[in-house]
Design an enzyme around this catalytic site. Structure first.
Site, PDB file in Angstrom:
ATOM      1  N   HIS A   1       6.511  -1.613   3.513  1.00 52.45           N
ATOM      2  CA  HIS A   1       6.338  -3.009   3.928  1.00 52.45           C
ATOM      3  C   HIS A   1       5.525  -3.751   2.878  1.00 52.45           C
ATOM      4  CE1 HIS A   1       3.240  -0.441   5.695  1.00 52.45           C
ATOM      5  NE2 HIS A   1       2.382  -1.455   5.538  1.00 52.45           N
TER       6      HIS A   1
ATOM      7  N   ASN B   1       0.853  -1.184   0.000  1.00 55.73           N
ATOM      8  CA  ASN B   1       0.000   0.000   0.000  1.00 55.73           C
ATOM      9  C   ASN B   1       0.891   1.237   0.000  1.00 55.73           C
ATOM     10  OD1 ASN B   1      -2.477  -1.437   0.181  1.00 55.73           O
ATOM     11  ND2 ASN B   1      -2.127  -1.746   2.372  1.00 55.73           N
TER      12      ASN B   1
ATOM     13  N   HIS C   1       2.904  -6.789   2.450  1.00 54.21           N
ATOM     14  CA  HIS C   1       2.000  -7.715   3.151  1.00 54.21           C
ATOM     15  C   HIS C   1       2.088  -9.073   2.454  1.00 54.21           C
ATOM     16  CE1 HIS C   1      -0.555  -4.658   5.361  1.00 54.21           C
ATOM     17  NE2 HIS C   1      -0.051  -3.883   4.417  1.00 54.21           N
TER      18      HIS C   1
HETATM   19  P1  AMP Z   1      -0.594  -0.530   5.860  1.00 54.32           P
HETATM   20  O1  AMP Z   1      -2.013  -0.172   6.163  1.00 54.32           O
HETATM   21  O2  AMP Z   1      -0.361  -1.111   4.487  1.00 54.32           O
HETATM   22  O3  AMP Z   1       0.353   0.625   6.177  1.00 54.32           O
HETATM   23  O4  AMP Z   1      -0.226  -1.719   6.836  1.00 54.32           O
HETATM   24  C1  AMP Z   1       0.192  -1.546   8.153  1.00 54.32           C
HETATM   25  C2  AMP Z   1       0.028  -2.880   8.833  1.00 54.32           C
HETATM   26  O5  AMP Z   1       0.794  -2.866  10.029  1.00 54.32           O
HETATM   27  C3  AMP Z   1      -1.412  -3.198   9.241  1.00 54.32           C
HETATM   28  O6  AMP Z   1      -1.809  -4.431   8.656  1.00 54.32           O
HETATM   29  C4  AMP Z   1      -1.340  -3.298  10.775  1.00 54.32           C
HETATM   30  O7  AMP Z   1      -2.189  -4.280  11.303  1.00 54.32           O
HETATM   31  C5  AMP Z   1       0.123  -3.621  10.997  1.00 54.32           C
HETATM   32  N1  AMP Z   1       0.660  -3.243  12.286  1.00 54.32           N
HETATM   33  C6  AMP Z   1       0.535  -2.032  12.891  1.00 54.32           C
HETATM   34  N2  AMP Z   1       1.210  -2.031  14.062  1.00 54.32           N
HETATM   35  C7  AMP Z   1       1.788  -3.251  14.173  1.00 54.32           C
HETATM   36  C8  AMP Z   1       2.613  -3.879  15.168  1.00 54.32           C
HETATM   37  N3  AMP Z   1       2.987  -3.235  16.286  1.00 54.32           N
HETATM   38  N4  AMP Z   1       3.018  -5.159  14.961  1.00 54.32           N
HETATM   39  C9  AMP Z   1       2.639  -5.819  13.837  1.00 54.32           C
HETATM   40  N5  AMP Z   1       1.867  -5.286  12.861  1.00 54.32           N
HETATM   41  C10 AMP Z   1       1.439  -4.029  13.035  1.00 54.32           C
END
Ligand code: AMP
Length: 114
Positions: free
Chosen positions: A100, A87, A102
């Site tokens: 990141h 994203n 997914h």
């Molecule tokens: P995005 O919306 O593509 O930026 O994805 C961010 C992702 O990070 C989401 O799927 C969240 O659930 C995940 N996320 C946020 N904080 C944490 C955390 N502390 N540990 C693991 N995943 C996280």
């Protein structure tokens, strides 16, 4: 600029379920999984998003994708399949400004995505 959540995980300031790490990247389990397998693969380098990556990041980006595919194999998704998602920006729903990938799998994923 404030450290991102993922930078704080890299620096061991926040806990995470780390599935894999090497000198360039980490793979962790998503805290709010959207599929039975939902992992995040991110670089140690604090790149905010794919839209900000440059030519110098070409090898790093390749490494992230290959690592994601290897992690998928390691958790047994090579037969059933999996999806990789990046994203970038508001319309895509980016919520953490640290690039990141997914990795989603172990269920049928709809297309087109929401
Ligand atoms: P995005 O919306 O593509 O930026 O994805 C961010 C992702 O990070 C989401 O799927 C969240 O659930 C995940 N996320 C946020 N904080 C944490 C955390 N502390 N540990 C693991 N995943 C996280």
């Amino acid at each position: 600029m404030a450290k991102s959540i993922f930078q704080r995980i890299i620096d061991r300031e926040l806990p995470a379920k780390i599935a894999y790490e090497d000198d360039l990247c980490l793979a962790i389990h998503d805290i709010n999984p959207q599929a039975p397998v939902h992992m995040l693969i991110f670089p140690r380098k604090p790149l905010a998003r794919i839209a900000d990556a440059g030519k110098d990041d070409q090898a790093l980006l390749g490494h992230l994708l290959l690592t994601a595919a290897r992690v998928a194999q390691a958790v047994g998704l090579d037969e059933s399949g999996f999806r990789l998602v990046i994203n970038s920006g508001r319309d895509a729903g980016e919520s953490v400004p640290h690039l990141h990938v997914h990795l989603l799998g172990q269920r049928r994923l709809g297309w087109p995505p929401g």
